[in-house]
Design a protein around this motif. Structure first.
Motif, PDB file in Angstrom:
ATOM      1  N   GLU A 525       9.750   2.284 -13.447  1.00 53.09           N
ATOM      2  CA  GLU A 525       8.588   1.406 -13.593  1.00 53.09           C
ATOM      3  C   GLU A 525       7.689   1.485 -12.390  1.00 53.09           C
ATOM      4  OE1 GLU A 525       9.130  -2.686 -14.491  1.00 53.09           O
ATOM      5  OE2 GLU A 525       9.569  -2.295 -16.605  1.00 53.09           O
ATOM      6  N   CYS A 526       6.395   1.165 -12.622  1.00 54.82           N
ATOM      7  CA  CYS A 526       5.422   1.073 -11.542  1.00 54.82           C
ATOM      8  C   CYS A 526       5.833  -0.051 -10.609  1.00 54.82           C
ATOM      9  CB  CYS A 526       4.047   0.782 -12.135  1.00 54.82           C
ATOM     10  SG  CYS A 526       2.800   0.424 -10.899  1.00 54.82           S
ATOM     11  N   LYS A 527       5.603   0.129  -9.306  1.00 52.96           N
ATOM     12  CA  LYS A 527       6.026  -0.948  -8.414  1.00 52.96           C
ATOM     13  C   LYS A 527       5.044  -2.124  -8.437  1.00 52.96           C
ATOM     14  CE  LYS A 527       3.844   0.311  -4.113  1.00 52.96           C
ATOM     15  NZ  LYS A 527       3.919   0.433  -2.701  1.00 52.96           N
ATOM     16  N   ASN A 528       3.864  -1.903  -9.034  1.00 49.85           N
ATOM     17  CA  ASN A 528       2.894  -2.994  -9.122  1.00 49.85           C
ATOM     18  C   ASN A 528       2.861  -3.661 -10.489  1.00 49.85           C
ATOM     19  OD1 ASN A 528       2.002  -2.250  -6.529  1.00 49.85           O
ATOM     20  ND2 ASN A 528       0.609  -0.733  -7.414  1.00 49.85           N
ATOM     21  N   CYS A 529       3.369  -2.966 -11.513  1.00 50.18           N
ATOM     22  CA  CYS A 529       3.210  -3.446 -12.890  1.00 50.18           C
ATOM     23  C   CYS A 529       4.532  -3.328 -13.642  1.00 50.18           C
ATOM     24  CB  CYS A 529       2.178  -2.613 -13.659  1.00 50.18           C
ATOM     25  SG  CYS A 529       0.660  -2.269 -12.773  1.00 50.18           S
ATOM     26  N   ALA A 530       4.669  -4.157 -14.677  1.00 50.27           N
ATOM     27  CA  ALA A 530       5.827  -4.033 -15.555  1.00 50.27           C
ATOM     28  C   ALA A 530       5.521  -2.997 -16.622  1.00 50.27           C
ATOM     29  CB  ALA A 530       6.155  -5.386 -16.176  1.00 50.27           C
ATOM     30  N   GLU A 543       2.633   8.593 -12.738  1.00 45.04           N
ATOM     31  CA  GLU A 543       1.422   7.787 -12.612  1.00 45.04           C
ATOM     32  C   GLU A 543       1.494   6.560 -13.500  1.00 45.04           C
ATOM     33  OE1 GLU A 543      -2.350   9.968 -13.193  1.00 45.04           O
ATOM     34  OE2 GLU A 543      -3.193   8.083 -13.913  1.00 45.04           O
ATOM     35  N   CYS A 544       1.013   5.433 -12.971  1.00 46.31           N
ATOM     36  CA  CYS A 544       0.883   4.222 -13.783  1.00 46.31           C
ATOM     37  C   CYS A 544      -0.518   4.237 -14.385  1.00 46.31           C
ATOM     38  CB  CYS A 544       1.070   2.973 -12.926  1.00 46.31           C
ATOM     39  SG  CYS A 544       0.651   1.456 -13.809  1.00 46.31           S
ATOM     40  N   HIS A 545      -0.606   4.169 -15.705  1.00 46.98           N
ATOM     41  CA  HIS A 545      -1.918   4.245 -16.353  1.00 46.98           C
ATOM     42  C   HIS A 545      -2.673   2.921 -16.312  1.00 46.98           C
ATOM     43  CE1 HIS A 545      -0.713   8.055 -18.813  1.00 46.98           C
ATOM     44  NE2 HIS A 545      -0.820   8.260 -17.519  1.00 46.98           N
ATOM     45  N   TYR A 546      -2.049   1.908 -15.762  1.00 46.49           N
ATOM     46  CA  TYR A 546      -2.724   0.612 -15.692  1.00 46.49           C
ATOM     47  C   TYR A 546      -3.325   0.339 -14.322  1.00 46.49           C
ATOM     48  CZ  TYR A 546      -1.175  -0.509 -20.342  1.00 46.49           C
ATOM     49  OH  TYR A 546      -1.000  -0.495 -21.694  1.00 46.49           O
ATOM     50  N   CYS A 547      -2.634   0.736 -13.237  1.00 43.26           N
ATOM     51  CA  CYS A 547      -3.182   0.443 -11.915  1.00 43.26           C
ATOM     52  C   CYS A 547      -3.456   1.716 -11.118  1.00 43.26           C
ATOM     53  CB  CYS A 547      -2.241  -0.465 -11.129  1.00 43.26           C
ATOM     54  SG  CYS A 547      -0.792   0.383 -10.493  1.00 43.26           S
ATOM     55  N   GLY A 548      -3.047   2.878 -11.630  1.00 45.61           N
ATOM     56  CA  GLY A 548      -3.348   4.123 -10.932  1.00 45.61           C
ATOM     57  C   GLY A 548      -2.344   4.510  -9.861  1.00 45.61           C
TER      58      GLY A 548
HETATM   59 ZN   LIG Z   1       0.858  -0.009 -12.139  1.00 47.08          ZN
END
Ligand SMILES: [Zn+2]
Ligand SMILES: [Zn+2]
Length: 811
Positions: A525-530, A543-548
């Protein structure tokens, strides 16, 4: 002379501030003033002049920035309407409406000196410097700044401070030590980007074959071509120089608005005759314009029915009458080719506003419009605020497109603001779409808008046949999960053999959407987002497609260290690779956010397809948008129904729209098209109606569902989101609001929540939400306003409670 003025400042507070007007100063309503606010100076818009002494002590206006209004009465009124309707601070609304922030903002930049380089070098050799009296934190911070600047040229203060977390005092200290220099960049760096054009001055004279090629190309393109695009011709670079020396060609530099890209002259949109349906639609719109009172029209024309030509004809008539028109287009709709068409049609009379403009360019366009030099304005969302006068016509193309909704403060919907602006200006508004939003079609059916239907494609081309492939059955029959069904593979093969073209849609970018550990079962998982991070193979990265956020591709599980990590699922990058493997001879292009950096990339890929340089184009929903490539006879839909699994009431509508749009890409030329639609939801009505090209059937079914569930258009809806970087804070605040909603009884209002938002953590914030619905918009807004007052009373920061009226995204 008024003694006081009220000023709307760009701060997250729902009020205006009163300042005293010193002797001799003459602020105007709708103009900007500079005022002291807390410890800063800030510019804001004057909303009123008066003599009512406020009860608290007032500060003085520092200076008047505009001798005349920059926002006219109608725009001020529009801004106040937005503030009221969307519960947004009015100062933030005005700031969004006025792209002039750059004019009075000083830009400070820093760069490293030789002495700074030396300091950094010595620090690297000896660890830390023992002579300094300062805390180790400060020394670290200084080294971070030097490190950062050592690799860069002049760096803006904001970027430097964001990257190094250095305080202003620390930077000032470093300037004193002569490690770094500080410069005012306000005038220097904002220079406009320019493009060099070759202009044909003469074609009479003896030329060698290379020179002739260049001259012919220039002549064919109308005598003016960007130098950059001439380099694709197979002539030596020196040829152009020789032609310039001999006086055949002149090179000029012009501000880069849009570089009209292609060498090939595009056929004019008016070359072909209008169909009777087009003529009738144009006539109706012109009548609305001439009536000089508000009139709304929904132009429902299927893909390929020729809506754009109607828009441009209607705008041309407005220009000839000496009045103004606005055309709003979705983000991706504004390609260089469209811009070239517009310039060809309206010459200097058009201003094009798109997200690629620098602040300074945006301000320049704004002034051109304000002065009346450009009466035709074309642009994305914020172009709805263009300061035109005598507005006659507002057009919103693809009115259902989600890019019209601004997902940050102020959270307005440009389509709805466009309707309100037209109302205030007694103008005509046209909402155009192949797949209108439920709301707009509902309004048209209820008689709020005129409904113009264009059910046929130009030249009576048939809509493509659609075959649904049930992927669950495909799995049973083949015994494994397939990306490309046997049927789709067979159809692609046939098209390639016949030298026809294919588009394949998979609405998910990257290589694999999920990386899973088989030992502990966790997803990376992204460390900034679930949110699960996607694997991108070519770059290579996660890559996280929500926060980049990006991370290296893991060789072992980051949670338990196990080596059994698996890359699961398919994104557009992997799809391209799969198709290469299956059809090694085919020339395949890909269109998604990884391959398209700007509009030019987008257009280049489409041109390549149009010119027959590609056999196949794969990509995300980008390939579905309204372009016109005639050679495509097969559209394969590999994945477009993922949204149907989302807990969002607009999921069916969005899926129907996407499927309809991509189907519309097939068979736009002389050969009829076919669509192979792979799905895991073959019985879902969104899939079924899209396959039958039955908008009305979908609309009626979806409306029944919305009515049962009290969703728009049967109720006004707002999403109230409470967020915080700290979980306990997010929980506590949403608990406080939950109790408040419970204890204050509200007739005719439904409140769902508090509940964890479907994406419970996003960009480091924990998120809890309420969905608030009411049949009465007035009641809804009154309740939300009372709630915001309670939020302030409870000392919950206003920025942490997001009120999203008419939310389009509930995730
Ligand atoms: Zn993210
Ligand atoms: Zn693990």
């Amino acid at each position: 002379m008024s003694e006081f003025c009220d000023v709307a400042l760009p701060v997250p507070l729902d009020l205006v501030f009163t300042y005293a007007v010193p002797e001799g100063m003459q602020p105007v309503v709708g103009g900007r003033v500079l005022v002291p606010f807390r410890q800063q100076r800030m510019s804001g818009i004057v909303t009123a002049l008066h003599d009512n002494q406020p009860t608290v002590k007032t500060k003085n206006v520092i200076s008047v920035l505009d001798p005349a209004p920059v926002l006219d009465e109608q725009l001020i009124q529009l801004g106040q309407w937005i503030a009221g309707y969307y519960l947004a601070p009015v100062g933030e609304v005005f700031r969004t409406m006025l792209p002039l922030g750059a004019e009075f903002k000083r830009t400070i930049g820093y760069r490293i000196t030789e002495q700074g380089h030396m300091t950094l070098h010595l620090a690297g050799m000896s660890g830390s410097s023992a002579r300094s009296q300062k805390t180790p934190e400060d020394q670290f911070a200084e080294m971070r700044v030097l490190d950062y600047l050592a690799e860069r040229e002049m760096t803006r203060e904001e970027s430097l401070r964001a990257a190094t977390r250095a305080s202003k005092a620390l930077l000032a200290g470093m300037v004193r030590k002569k490690w770094i220099v500080r410069e005012d960049l306000s005038d220097a760096q904002e220079a406009t980007r320019t493009v060099r054009f070759a202009i044909l001055r003469s074609s009479e004279g003896k030329l060698n074959s290379n020179q002739q090629t260049l001259v012919d190309t220039l002549a064919a393109a109308g005598g003016k071509v960007a130098v950059e695009s001439l380099q694709s011709l197979e002539v030596p670079r020196t040829t152009l120089g020789t032609l310039v020396k001999r006086g055949f060609v002149e090179i000029v530099e012009e501000a880069a608005e849009f570089t009209a890209s292609g060498l090939k002259a595009r056929p004019s949109l008016f070359d072909s005759q209008f169909s009777p349906a087009q003529q009738a639609a144009l006539k109706s719109i012109q009548q609305s314009v001439n009536a000089r009172r508000f009139c709304g029209t929904l132009l429902h024309g299927i893909t390929g029915s020729g809506k754009t030509a109607i828009y441009l004809s209607a705008m041309r008539a407005v220009l000839e009458a000496g009045r103004s028109a606005l055309l709003l287009v979705p983000e991706i709709g504004l390609t260089p080719a469209v811009a070239a068409d517009l310039h060809q049609l309206f010459g200097e009379g058009v201003a094009i506003l798109h997200s690629g403009l620098s602040d300074k360019e945006r301000a320049q366009q704004w002034h051109r419009i304000k002065r009346g030099h450009a009466r035709m304005v074309v642009g994305t969302r914020s172009a709805v605020f263009a300061p035109v006068s005598d507005l006659a016509l507002v057009i919103v193309d693809e009115e259902q497109d989600p890019s019209y909704k601004q997902e940050e403060m102020p959270r307005y919907h440009a389509r709805d603001v466009a309707v309100m602006r037209a109302k205030m200006a007694n103008a005509a508004v046209v909402l155009g779409s192949a797949t209108p939003s439920l709301e707009s079609y509902f309004n048209a059916k209820k008689g709020k808008y005129k409904l113009l239907e264009m059910p046929d494609r130009v030249e009576q081309r048939p809509l493509p046949e659609v075959e649904i492939i049930d992927m669950r059955q495909e799995f049973q029959e083949t015994g494994s999960e397939q990306v490309i069904s046997r049927k789709l593979a067979e159809e692609i093969k046939e098209r390639l053999e016949r030298k026809e073209q294919v588009m394949v849609l998979l609405n998910r970018r990257g290589y694999s959407p999920v990386v899973l550990c088989r030992t502990c079962g966790k997803k990376l998982e992204c460390k900034n987002c679930a949110i699960a991070m996607s694997h991108h193979k070519r770059s290579p990265r996660m890559e996280c497609h929500y926060c980049g956020y990006t991370a290296p591709v893991p060789k072992a599980c980051v949670y338990c260290g196990s080596e059994y990590v698996y890359f699961l699922g398919t994104g557009s990058e992997k799809l391209e690779e799969l198709l290469h493997g299956m059809f090694p001879q085919a020339r395949i292009g890909r269109l998604d956010r990884d391959t398209v950096r700007g509009r030019e990339d987008f257009e280049r890929a489409l041109n390549a397809l149009d010119e027959g340089e590609l056999d196949m184009l794969v990509g995300t929903q980008m390939i579905a948008k309204g372009h016109d490539v005639h050679g495509v006879t097969l559209v394969g839909v590999v994945g477009a129904d993922m949204a149907l699994g989302f807990p969002d009431f607009r999921a069916a509508e969005r899926t129907f729209q996407l499927l309809t749009q991509v189907e519309g890409r097939a068979g736009r030329g002389n050969t009829p098209g076919k669509v192979v639609l792979q799905t895991y939801f073959p019985d879902h009505y969104a899939v079924q109606y899209a396959a039958q090209h039955d908008f009305v059937g979908f609309y009626e079914k979806e409306l029944r569902f919305r009515s049962w569930m009290h969703y728009p258009p049967y109720s006004a809806l707002a999403n109230v989101l409470v967020r915080s970087g700290k979980l306990d804070e997010a929980l506590r605040w949403s608990g406080i609001l939950g109790k408040w909603f419970e204890t204050t009884r509200h007739e005719g209002i439904r409140v769902l929540g508090p509940a964890a938002a479907p994406i419970v953590r996003l960009k480091r914030d924990y998120r809890y939400h309420f969905v608030v619905k009411s049949a009465s918009r007035e009641k809804l807004n009154t309740l939300l306003r009372t709630m915001l007052a309670y939020v302030a009373q409870q000392k919950i920061p206003r920025t942490q409670v997001i009120v999203d009226v008419d939310a389009v995204w509930l995730m």
